[in-house]
Design a protein around this motif. Structure first.
Motif, PDB file in Angstrom:
ATOM      1  N   SER A 211      29.199  19.230 -20.693  1.00  0.00           N
ATOM      2  CA  SER A 211      28.344  19.161 -21.883  1.00  0.00           C
ATOM      3  C   SER A 211      28.869  18.074 -22.809  1.00  0.00           C
ATOM      4  CB  SER A 211      28.326  20.501 -22.616  1.00  0.00           C
ATOM      5  OG  SER A 211      27.800  21.513 -21.772  1.00  0.00           O
ATOM      6  N   LEU A 212      27.954  17.303 -23.360  1.00  0.00           N
ATOM      7  CA  LEU A 212      28.288  16.219 -24.289  1.00  0.00           C
ATOM      8  C   LEU A 212      27.674  16.550 -25.638  1.00  0.00           C
ATOM      9  CD1 LEU A 212      29.314  13.381 -25.009  1.00  0.00           C
ATOM     10  CD2 LEU A 212      27.220  12.454 -24.006  1.00  0.00           C
ATOM     11  N   ASP A 213      28.519  16.620 -26.666  1.00  0.00           N
ATOM     12  CA  ASP A 213      28.061  16.959 -28.007  1.00  0.00           C
ATOM     13  C   ASP A 213      27.502  15.711 -28.688  1.00  0.00           C
ATOM     14  OD1 ASP A 213      27.633  17.808 -30.564  1.00  0.00           O
ATOM     15  OD2 ASP A 213      29.557  18.850 -30.772  1.00  0.00           O
ATOM     16  N   LEU A 214      26.182  15.578 -28.672  1.00  0.00           N
ATOM     17  CA  LEU A 214      25.548  14.385 -29.239  1.00  0.00           C
ATOM     18  C   LEU A 214      25.686  14.337 -30.756  1.00  0.00           C
ATOM     19  CD1 LEU A 214      22.242  14.257 -27.148  1.00  0.00           C
ATOM     20  CD2 LEU A 214      24.360  13.018 -26.737  1.00  0.00           C
ATOM     21  N   THR A 215      25.826  15.499 -31.383  1.00  0.00           N
ATOM     22  CA  THR A 215      25.882  15.527 -32.859  1.00  0.00           C
ATOM     23  C   THR A 215      27.175  14.929 -33.393  1.00  0.00           C
ATOM     24  OG1 THR A 215      26.867  17.741 -32.930  1.00  0.00           O
ATOM     25  CG2 THR A 215      24.453  17.593 -32.864  1.00  0.00           C
TER      26      THR A 215
END
Length: 217
Positions: free
Chosen positions: A7-11
């Motif tokens: 998972s990549l935290d775009l925020t």
């Protein structure tokens, strides 16, 4: 082999990464995911990107388990050791870049099917059907070489997308078409099929194509 969900935290993504993500996310994904394998000098993984309201997720099949050194990524990994036998039926999902070589020139299967249909004077309303037929024919041929069999009534083309991006300013754009398949297959040669899963299917594997996800049917 390991199958991971990354998972990549775009925020929390820095502005420079965000701009790269917006302009060329397939290429950026490849670069960033490779950083999860600090000891690997060659790319030995396949991946598939899925967008969600919460951010970006990747399915990742790799020789070794990825390790996140950046808090932007969270990883869940498990060994990938499917017990495959001939005759087994599996459900699958595949995002691929199917290509065909005609007169020494390589083309996307879907674009080639549309071009051939135009040459033959086919009614435009039938272009989509001709493209789906060509996509299935490509998958069937992959199976004959890769240890699995598919039937037209068991497979659907659930999506397609034309990808176009530029890695660096001034460079020629990279273009290719992705096709999402879903359905059921039958294992015809278990060791060969396992090798197919390991190697991936089709072209543009570095851009998120070729990973076949399987589940018992």
């Amino acid at each position: 082999m390991f199958l991971s969900r990354v998972s990549l935290d775009l925020t929390r993504m820095p502005s420079g990464m965000w701009q790269k993500w917006q302009s060329a996310h397939s290429y950026a994904s490849h670069q960033w995911l490779w950083q999860l394998f600090a000891d690997q000098s060659e790319r030995k993984f396949l991946f598939r990107h899925e967008s969600t309201p919460q951010g970006a997720h990747f399915y990742l099949l790799s020789e070794v388990a990825p390790v996140a050194e950046d808090s932007l990524f969270s990883i869940s990994s498990k060994p990938f050791m499917p017990q495959l036998v001939d005759g087994m039926t599996l459900t699958f999902a595949l995002r691929a870049n199917p290509v065909v070589t005609r007169n020494g020139k390589r083309s996307d299967v879907l674009m080639d099917a549309k071009y051939q249909a135009k040459l033959q004077g086919t009614d435009p309303s039938e272009f989509a059907a001709r493209q789906n037929e060509a996509a299935f024919a490509w998958l069937k041929a992959q199976g004959e070489r890769g240890g699995f069999a598919v039937e037209p009534q068991d497979v659907q083309v659930v999506g397609q997308q034309r990808q176009r991006f530029t890695r660096k300013s001034g460079e020629r754009p990279i273009t290719f078409t992705t096709v999402d398949f879903a359905g059921c297959l039958k294992v015809t040669d278990a060791p060969l099929f396992m090798q197919t899963l390991r190697n991936g299917l089709g072209k543009s594997k570095a851009m998120g194509c070729g990973l076949m996800l399987i589940r018992r049917g």
